[in-house]
Design a protein around this motif. Structure first.
Motif, PDB file in Angstrom:
ATOM      1  N   GLY A  51      45.031  39.906  28.259  1.00  0.00           N
ATOM      2  CA  GLY A  51      44.551  38.748  28.692  1.00  0.00           C
ATOM      3  C   GLY A  51      43.357  38.329  27.504  1.00  0.00           C
ATOM      4  O   GLY A  51      43.484  36.971  27.015  1.00  0.00           O
ATOM      5  N   LYS A  52      42.391  39.060  27.488  1.00  0.00           N
ATOM      6  CA  LYS A  52      41.465  38.737  26.449  1.00  0.00           C
ATOM      7  C   LYS A  52      41.942  38.668  25.033  1.00  0.00           C
ATOM      8  O   LYS A  52      41.568  37.617  24.352  1.00  0.00           O
ATOM      9  N   PHE A  57      36.321  33.290  30.564  1.00  0.00           N
ATOM     10  CA  PHE A  57      36.795  32.428  29.262  1.00  0.00           C
ATOM     11  C   PHE A  57      36.006  31.304  29.315  1.00  0.00           C
ATOM     12  O   PHE A  57      36.010  30.566  28.255  1.00  0.00           O
ATOM     13  N   LEU A  58      35.346  30.694  30.282  1.00  0.00           N
ATOM     14  CA  LEU A  58      34.726  29.232  30.437  1.00  0.00           C
ATOM     15  C   LEU A  58      33.569  29.241  29.485  1.00  0.00           C
ATOM     16  O   LEU A  58      33.711  28.200  29.063  1.00  0.00           O
ATOM     17  N   ASP A  81      37.617  47.473  27.359  1.00  0.00           N
ATOM     18  CA  ASP A  81      38.375  46.160  27.009  1.00  0.00           C
ATOM     19  C   ASP A  81      38.287  45.048  28.124  1.00  0.00           C
ATOM     20  O   ASP A  81      38.170  43.796  27.802  1.00  0.00           O
ATOM     21  N   ALA A  82      38.235  45.697  29.263  1.00  0.00           N
ATOM     22  CA  ALA A  82      38.054  44.691  30.423  1.00  0.00           C
ATOM     23  C   ALA A  82      36.444  44.170  30.362  1.00  0.00           C
ATOM     24  O   ALA A  82      36.046  43.409  31.422  1.00  0.00           O
ATOM     25  N   THR A 131      35.419  40.010  33.612  1.00  0.00           N
ATOM     26  CA  THR A 131      36.685  40.311  33.454  1.00  0.00           C
ATOM     27  C   THR A 131      37.811  39.386  33.265  1.00  0.00           C
ATOM     28  O   THR A 131      37.745  38.471  33.861  1.00  0.00           O
ATOM     29  N   ALA A 132      38.679  39.444  32.365  1.00  0.00           N
ATOM     30  CA  ALA A 132      39.707  38.854  31.996  1.00  0.00           C
ATOM     31  C   ALA A 132      40.450  38.608  33.293  1.00  0.00           C
ATOM     32  O   ALA A 132      40.985  39.835  33.547  1.00  0.00           O
ATOM     33  N   LEU A 133      40.878  37.589  34.031  1.00  0.00           N
ATOM     34  CA  LEU A 133      41.741  37.718  35.223  1.00  0.00           C
ATOM     35  C   LEU A 133      43.008  37.407  34.877  1.00  0.00           C
ATOM     36  O   LEU A 133      43.429  36.564  34.088  1.00  0.00           O
TER      37      LEU A 133
END
Length: 1165
Positions: A448-449, A476-477, A1144-1145, A1163-1165
């Motif tokens: 996701g990232k 990400f915000l 990575d997370a 965390t990238a969800l």
């Protein structure tokens, strides 16, 4: 000629002349008639094509509200059965004027022969009309009912096939089987009613000719004792009455068909009047929502959810849309696409649009075609897109690289792969505006990232485009330009990350709940570093080396997923007919044949009686005709006529009951078997193909086969009767029969062979039409967003044209046959007339008249016999196709001799012993010798990158795929020894895609109705749906639409959680169950699972690493092997696979207490 046999003193040349004239007229008639048929059939074909294309075109523009009214099943029926009916009626449309014309001419000639006595016969005919009208009307109502059940049954079948995996995992097949069987029984009841009605009308019809001639002759003889019935009068009249039979029989049928067509036209019209989408206008250069009130028909809190939104989005900006489940995020996206019904205001979108929907829509095509989506291939751009969407490593795993064929609905891709393909499609399209509806939830966190950095974010390949991103990912915000916060359908805040945080409004609450911040710099550093580490790691793995092209046979093996539909060739085996007769019941079949045979004997008897009657004209030449003789003649003639009618009536009733038996048995077998075939079959068979069996083929078994079976028997006996009578009159005719029969046989074999194969081709080339249609319906919003309607229309036309390639030759082959057969028939007439003239001295005038009037009939009967033979063969192919699917190998028995104890599995211990598995015998292993022990109540997290075999592991537990080697023990019992239902009903899974079926909410939770309402409300409370369901008017009986369309994806996921809670199993498997919900709901679900399943063994396949950090142990899979298996902290300190994934997370420490603070922030969800 019967006249010439009387006065043989006349010159016999006139007799020969008449014989020659007979054949000439007949030949002309044949030629004109065939030319007419040719034109009508081609016209019919064009009409059918036009309707299919129109329905498809309509489906592309129909609005979402209207889609709720007409289900997929109804539309498929419109395209298949109903379009065919239009075709059939058009073929005979001209009979509307030619029937009355034929009737008028026949009556005029009869008047010349018999004078006013004709009126008696005519009166009988006229009386028949209202009776038939009444019957036709009753039949119409029955047919409407029948159509309703058919649509309903097809709708359920379609849903079952779409959700077959869920049915198997939950062992729910019997419940759905019973639903379908219930509807089917009602349908058969209606069919029986219809069959009885039609047998009454058949009875009236078969009595008609006998009654008409009886009335006419009786009146003719009774009016005036001078009137004597001689051969000339009698047989001319009978020939004329025979001419009358056809138009009289056909008119009511045609009218009934027109009535049915009227229904279809209304149905199609109702589809046409459904509101089409109004695409909103486009103005200035950036995307703006100007006071646009979007009304969404999603029932939320009883009232209509009114999304009232005003937004303005500048070009090139990245805007995030956040909010809890059901706050209207997806509706906002739909509104921008113009998919919603706008109450007031307007939407302006400048430039082209690309959409990534929340549930990826994948076509049944190659991977490359899915990404290119109709755009030309530019290699560098294509490779860059693959690289950005992290599809490189996947391509190496897929057997055919980017040429791998993807099954229907992307069946051979994992959830994350589908989502990335969907994103790649958007990225490749180079649109101006990107609408991304939560594309990052279905993929692993580090992927996701990567996707955010390489595709969507400020450094991605879309950085200069306008992007609207619906997301649940807090991490990400900080990197987006603007955040739109939705709350209950309204925009509550808009602004940048920092300004919203400072404003201390809804957004900062939302953040505080999840991300107790630990100092901004820390995160900043962490992100830089992880970004760096990650990029390096990725480069190493996925420098896109072009894979060496494998040897030809290998690519073929792996790439082709969907096999070409098999097609029988050659003659339909006799055993297929026997199977059908056996399904009917031998008693019915033999009785039916006997009754028809007796009816034919009565028919011939009646005509022989008539020919004897006409001989009275010679015996009583210039004498008074005695009354007793007259009465006997009329009485016997009438009695034989009525007997025929009764026998036909009996025969039709017997056939009706028999054929309904057959329909029931064949459908039950098919359904029984389809529910028992292994999952692999559905992965490799397009659902259109199975739907085709249940729609077109069962329709043929229900309606067409009994009809053609009856017609065939009648024609066959008719031909035998005719030949018998001709041979009786002129025995020398037998010499001519033999060569004619030989010629006839060869013509017939030649024709039937080609016709049958053409019909099979027609059936097979029809499936892609429905498959493509189904695919289009499910991907409507995507197709419309990209503006590709024309391309799909073109494709649809192409598929229909393929189908027409087999329909047109079939029409031509019918004409080829008809011309040849009619010439044969004309020869029969010619010879029987010629022989009568030659042997005029030794013949009985009554018999000659009889034989010629019969011979005139033989042309048509012969023609019909071949047509019927061919039609019966064609239709019986349906039985063959249904049987083909009843003989597919089944999965293991649902219940075996070895039943587990009532409470099994009590402990919930799992043990894998050297477990290996492959999806299909010819493919490679997916799991390579998994060995591990899992204790009672352990919580195990399963991680690994896409394609590592995570989902395969769960499939093996449920025996969706059977072991190639090794075994799995649950509480010491080898699962391979249990019945599938015993096994599957004791385990519970919350699957990746939440699948719902149309029906009530209750039915979706508890199809067998084993639980009380209290229990159901309790689990709804635990799964946080109680207030939502309580707010609905119907509560638990609230209707769920097809595929659960009227609930948001988050709500569907919660319903699946409720299902699991209701089953109370000791072993629970979560397959990325929280990928589609926002953080708040995710948190709720995790808590519920921890609390409610604390006494269970839980296996979680995770994409978000933070959700498994508190597991007792973590299993790391890579390429089908276990590479690490220990507690999270041990694995983290070991600095292996798990460590790099955690880094990575953005997880820096693994300490279950501080779990949420660190993980959730990063965390990238």
């Amino acid at each position: 000629p019967s006249f010439w046999t009387l006065q043989n003193s006349e010159h016999c040349l006139i007799g020969y002349m008449y014989a020659v004239l007979l054949i000439l007229v007949a030949v002309f008639q044949s030629l004109f008639l065939q030319q007419y048929f040719q034109r009508c059939f081609v016209l019919g074909m064009k009409v059918r094509t036009a309707i299919m294309a129109a329905v498809y075109k309509k489906a592309l523009v129909v609005s979402n509200d209207a889609r709720k009214e007409s289900t997929f099943g109804e539309t498929v029926n419109l395209m298949s059965a109903d379009a065919q009916r239009f075709n059939d009626v058009i073929n005979f449309i001209h009979l509307l004027w030619s029937c009355p014309l034929q009737i008028a001419l026949a009556i005029a000639f009869l008047w010349i022969e018999l004078g006013p006595a004709v009126l008696a016969g005519l009166a009988v005919m006229v009386l028949m009309v209202p009776i038939n009208g009444l019957l036709a009307n009753m039949s119409k109502n029955v047919q409407i009912e029948n159509m309703r059940y058919k649509d309903k049954r097809m709708k359920i079948m379609n849903e079952m096939l779409n959700g077959i995996k869920i049915l198997k995992l939950y062992a729910w097949e019997p419940s759905f089987q019973n639903q379908v069987m219930g509807i089917r029984e009602q349908e058969l009841g209606v069919m029986r009613k219809f069959a009885y009605l039609s047998s009454v009308s058949t009875f009236i019809f078969s009595c008609a000719p006998a009654l008409v001639s009886l009335a006419t002759f009786a009146v003719f003889v009774a009016v005036d004792s001078e009137n004597v019935l001689d051969a000339g009068k009698a047989f001319t009249s009978i020939s004329l009455f025979n001419i009358l039979r056809f138009p009289l029989a056909f008119l009511p049928m045609l009218i009934a068909a027109m009535v049915q067509l009227q229904l279809k036209v209304q149905k199609k019209h109702s589809m046409d009047t459904q509101i089409c989408l109004e695409r909103c206008g486009v103005c200035n250069h950036y995307l703006c929502f100007v006071k646009c009130v979007v009304c969404v028909s999603v029932f939320v809190r009883v009232c209509l959810l009114c999304v009232s939104v005003s937004l303005e989005i500048k070009p090139g900006k990245l805007v995030a849309v956040v909010g809890v489940v059901g706050s209207g995020k997806s509706s906002l996206i739909s509104a921008m696409l113009g998919e919603m019904h706008s109450a007031k205001g307007f939407v302006n979108v400048q430039g082209s649009v690309a959409l990534v929907p929340q549930q990826a829509w994948i076509q049944n095509a190659t991977l490359r075609d899915n990404i290119l989506f109709g755009y030309p291939l530019e290699d560098s751009r294509f490779q860059a897109t693959l690289e950005a969407c992290a599809l490189g490593p996947d391509l190496e795993l897929l057997p055919g690289g980017d040429q791998t064929e993807i099954g229907e609905k992307g069946i051979n891709l994992s959830g994350g792969q589908k989502q990335r393909v969907s994103l790649a499609r958007a990225a490749y399209s180079q649109a101006d505006v990107y609408l991304l509806d939560d594309p990052l939830s279905a993929v692993d966190s580090h992927v996701g990232k990567h996707l955010f950095e390489e595709v969507v974010g400020p450094t991605g390949i879309l950085k200069d485009k306008t992007r609207i991103l619906v997301t649940h990912g807090v991490s990400f915000l900080p990197y987006v330009d603007e955040i739109v916060v939705l709350k209950e359908g309204c925009v509550s805040e808009v602004g940048s990350y920092q300004s919203l945080k400072d404003r201390k409004g809804a957004f900062s609450e939302f953040l505080d709940t999840y991300a107790k911040e630990e100092g901004k710099q820390h995160t900043g550093e962490c992100v830089c570093i992880t970004g760096f580490v990650f990029v390096v790691r990725l480069r190493k793995n996925s420098s896109l080396k072009k894979p060496k092209p494998p040897a030809d046979d290998e690519t073929k093996k792996g790439q082709r997923l969907i096999e070409k539909e098999t097609m029988e060739t050659g003659q339909v085996k006799f055993s297929v007919y026997l199977q059908y007769l056996r399904a009917m019941g031998w008693g019915y079949a033999t009785m039916f044949f006997l009754v028809y045979f007796i009816q034919n004997v009565a028919f011939i008897g009646q005509n022989l009686w008539l020919s004897d009657w006409t001989n009275d004209a010679e015996d009583y030449y210039n004498k008074t005709y005695p009354n007793w003789k007259r009465d006997t003649r009329i009485g016997v003639f009438g009695a034989l006529g009525v007997a025929q009618g009764l026998f036909v009536f009996m025969g039709t009733l017997l056939l009706a009951n028999g054929s309904i038996n057959a329909s029931r048995i064949l459908h039950t077998r098919l359904l029984n078997n389809i529910l028992r075939v292994p999952m692999m079959f559905f992965d490799t068979t397009p659902s259109g193909r199975v739907v085709n069996r249940f729609a077109k083929d069962i329709f043929t078994v229900d309606e067409a086969i009994p009809q053609s079976f009856r017609s065939w028997i009648m024609c066959f006996l008719g031909v035998l009767g005719t030949l018998f009578v001709i041979c009786l009159a002129t025995p020398i005719f037998t010499a001519i029969i033999i060569p004619l029969a030989v010629v006839y046989y060869f013509v017939q074999r030649f024709y039937v062979a080609s016709s049958r194969q053409l019909r099979r081709l027609d059936s097979v080339s029809r499936s892609p039409i429905y498959s493509h249609f189904g695919e289009t319906v499910s991907g409507l919003s995507v197709i419309r967003a990209y503006g590709h309607q024309d391309r799909f229309l073109k494709h649809n036309e192409k598929v229909i044209d393929e189908n027409l390639k087999s329909v047109y030759p079939w029409i031509i082959s019918n004409r080829w046959l008809a011309i040849r057969l009619e010439f044969l028939g004309n020869l029969v007439v010619f010879f029987s007339a010629l022989l009568a003239v030659i042997a005029r001295d030794s013949l009985d005038s009554g018999l000659v008249g009889l034989s010629i009037s019969y011979a005139l009939n033989v042309t048509q009967t012969l023609n019909w016999l071949v047509r019927m033979t061919s039609e019966l063969e064609t239709n019986i192919v349906a039985v063959e196709r249904v049987n083909e699917y009843t003989e597919i190998e089944n999965e293991a028995d649902w219940v075996s001799e070895m039943r587990p104890p009532e409470k099994w599995p009590e402990a919930g211990r799992l043990r894998f012993e050297n477990f290996k598995v492959r999806y299909r015998p010819e493919l490679d292993l997916v799991l390579h010798g998994i060995t591990c022990d899992i204790d009672s109540t352990e919580k195990i997290g399963i991680v690994g990158r896409t394609g590592a075999g995570k989902s395969s592991l769960t499939n093996c537990l449920f025996r969706i795929i059977e072991a190639a080697e090794g075994r799995i023990l649950i509480d010491g019992t080898d699962i391979a020894t249990l019945g599938l239902h015993d096994l599957r009903s004791r385990l519970t899974i919350i699957p990746q895609d939440p699948v719902l079926f149309s029906g009530t909410l209750r039915m979706n939770l508890d199809p067998f109705e084993t639980f009380s309402d209290e229990e159901i409300w309790r689990v709804l409370e635990l799964s946080h749906l109680k207030e939502y369901v309580g707010g609905l008017q119907e509560g638990l009986t609230h209707g769920v639409s097809e595929g659960g369309e009227n609930l948001s994806i988050g709500q569907r996921q919660l319903l699946c959680l409720a299902r699991a809670l209701l089953r109370k199993s000791r072993i629970l498997i979560l397959d990325e169950a929280t990928a589609a919900v926002d953080l708040e709901t995710d948190n709720l679900i995790q808590k519920t699972i921890r609390r409610e399943f604390s006494h269970c063994t839980v296996l979680t396949i995770a994409h978000r690493l933070h959700s498994i950090l508190d597991s007792s142990r973590v299993m790391v899979l890579d390429a089908g092997k276990i590479v690490e298996f220990d507690s999270p902290s041990t694995l983290f300190n070991k600095q292996g696979h798990f460590y790099s994934m955690a880094r990575d997370a953005g997880i820096t420490t693994v300490d279950s207490t501080a779990l949420y603070s660190t993980a959730l922030d990063n965390t990238a969800l």
